[in-house]
Design a protein around this motif. Sequence first.
Motif, mmCIF file in Angstrom:
data_model
loop_
_atom_site.group_PDB
_atom_site.id
_atom_site.type_symbol
_atom_site.label_atom_id
_atom_site.label_comp_id
_atom_site.label_asym_id
_atom_site.label_seq_id
_atom_site.Cartn_x
_atom_site.Cartn_y
_atom_site.Cartn_z
ATOM 1 N N ALA A 360 0.796 -1.274 0.040
ATOM 2 C CA ALA A 360 0.073 0.078 0.123
ATOM 3 C C ALA A 360 0.902 1.362 0.167
ATOM 4 N N ASP A 361 1.920 1.401 0.641
ATOM 5 C CA ASP A 361 2.894 2.431 0.787
ATOM 6 C C ASP A 361 3.866 2.561 -0.275
ATOM 7 N N MET A 362 3.719 1.782 -1.164
ATOM 8 C CA MET A 362 4.884 1.844 -2.076
ATOM 9 C C MET A 362 5.317 3.360 -2.702
ATOM 10 N N LEU A 363 4.077 3.880 -2.891
ATOM 11 C CA LEU A 363 4.395 5.398 -3.442
ATOM 12 C C LEU A 363 5.276 6.285 -2.551
ATOM 13 N N THR A 364 5.238 5.815 -1.334
ATOM 14 C CA THR A 364 6.197 6.629 -0.286
ATOM 15 C C THR A 364 7.751 6.079 -0.168
ATOM 16 N N TYR A 365 7.719 5.094 -0.956
ATOM 17 C CA TYR A 365 9.311 4.402 -0.786
ATOM 18 C C TYR A 365 10.411 5.488 -1.100
ATOM 19 N N ASP A 366 10.139 6.460 -1.847
ATOM 20 C CA ASP A 366 11.064 7.419 -2.461
ATOM 21 C C ASP A 366 10.269 8.821 -1.936
ATOM 22 N N MET A 367 10.524 9.226 -0.798
ATOM 23 C CA MET A 367 9.797 10.368 -0.381
ATOM 24 C C MET A 367 10.379 11.817 -1.154
ATOM 25 N N GLU A 368 11.231 11.930 -1.650
ATOM 26 C CA GLU A 368 11.483 12.762 -2.309
ATOM 27 C C GLU A 368 10.572 13.085 -3.644
ATOM 28 N N LYS A 372 7.428 15.488 -4.327
ATOM 29 C CA LYS A 372 7.616 16.326 -5.540
ATOM 30 C C LYS A 372 6.202 16.295 -6.288
ATOM 31 N N MET A 373 5.643 14.832 -6.041
ATOM 32 C CA MET A 373 4.460 14.623 -6.909
ATOM 33 C C MET A 373 3.232 15.564 -6.210
ATOM 34 N N LEU A 374 3.151 15.481 -4.821
ATOM 35 C CA LEU A 374 2.146 16.193 -4.068
ATOM 36 C C LEU A 374 2.345 17.747 -4.285
ATOM 37 N N ASN A 375 3.529 18.364 -4.453
ATOM 38 C CA ASN A 375 3.341 19.596 -4.408
ATOM 39 C C ASN A 375 3.535 20.412 -5.929
#
Length: 455
Positions: A360-368, A372-375
Amino acid sequence: MNFRNYHVPYQINEQYSKKAAYFSMEFAIHQPLKIYSGGLGFLAGSHLRSAYELKQNMIGIGILWKYGYYDQARNQDQTLQVTFMEKIYSFLEDTGIKFQILIHEHPVWVKAYYLNPETFNSAPLFLLSTDLPENDYVSQTITHRLYDANVATKVAQFILLGVGGAKLIDELGFNPDVYHLNEAHGISSAFYLLNKFKSAEKVKEHLVFTTHTPEEAGNEKHDIYLCHKMSYFCGLSIDEVRKLTGIKDDQFNHSLAALRFARKANGVSALHGHVSREMWKNHEGICPITSITNAQNWRYWADKQMYRAMEEGNDFAFDDRKKYLKKRAFEIVADQTGKVFDPNVLTIVWARRFAGYKRADMLTYDMERFEKMLNDLKHPVQIIWAGKPYPVDYPAISQFNNLVHLSKNYKNVAVLIGYELGLSKRMKQAADVWLNNPRVPREASGTSGMTAAMN
């Protein structure tokens, strides 16, 4: 209605006249009937809906879970809280059928309830309960919680589904041509049928099996001596069970037994069929394993107005309807999280049962990259997570809670609770991107994507 000489109460389509009894631990038919946990139940529910539409000569056999799977609530900090609430279903009919089966060398009373096909437009469904005053408290708890964490209780649940379900069919006088096991939870029925037909070959003629588990370690296994003590084998000795099933060690493998008792089995996608054949190829005496790709009921899941607009080539109506569906779903987001999502923004949804391999949390593996995607103001996105971990799968619960805490930092990220049929439908209608990123080949089919694609 007389249930003692039962016939499916609608005109049978001659193309589907063969009688079938479909055994499943869970059925997700409609939101009010909360006797399911995830994809297995969603599949079984769609099967019953489609069987009704096709007027198949089929009945479902399941269990009436007093507390369902569990109710997903929140702690004060919005993390997951597991709660159990008694469910009451006034729309179920009491069949008047009550009988005993042996569990742990002890007679247990079983009562059968009935979901009429007209109630939710599904094939007839019979649900078993041991929550009766005639039973002691331990026996009553057999049908309290779906997939109870207690090993002995779970084995008892498997006995109830298999032996109890097969005995109910005899009480009904239904006499199916096919006993279809949706997963191996009900394979104890084979031992009941062995006593009935007096021949393993006769059992094989009647039994088919759908396997959903793409790795050997994931198949249900229990100590064979515990199973014997629990009366799982309907009076057979352990030596007789070993001879019949070919199981030589002390772990009774329910799936392996099903593959040896059934005349044929199927995986639930082409890849899963291949994986299953590879997984079991070194075991002698198993039935052929084909593949039948899972499906979902279009009439239940698809938004008809969107399809009408698409068929008419009316792009404006199509877009307008999609935005309406997103707005409606986003009201749930706002209610639960206090965040107002924009129907004009690309919305990514990850929603299904929480389990480690589903990532489920794979999108957060690369927090940078995540930040960037969210902002990104030029290409804005919104992300919704929803789903239920197994109530004692603490790594999955921790994963859910970590996402809850993470979501507090972003106005365009939400984590929802209460992931059942109703919320699932709303999320699939709201999604622009339905995210499914399990470890290959651990996801056998992935039916959530099918229903998302319908919207």
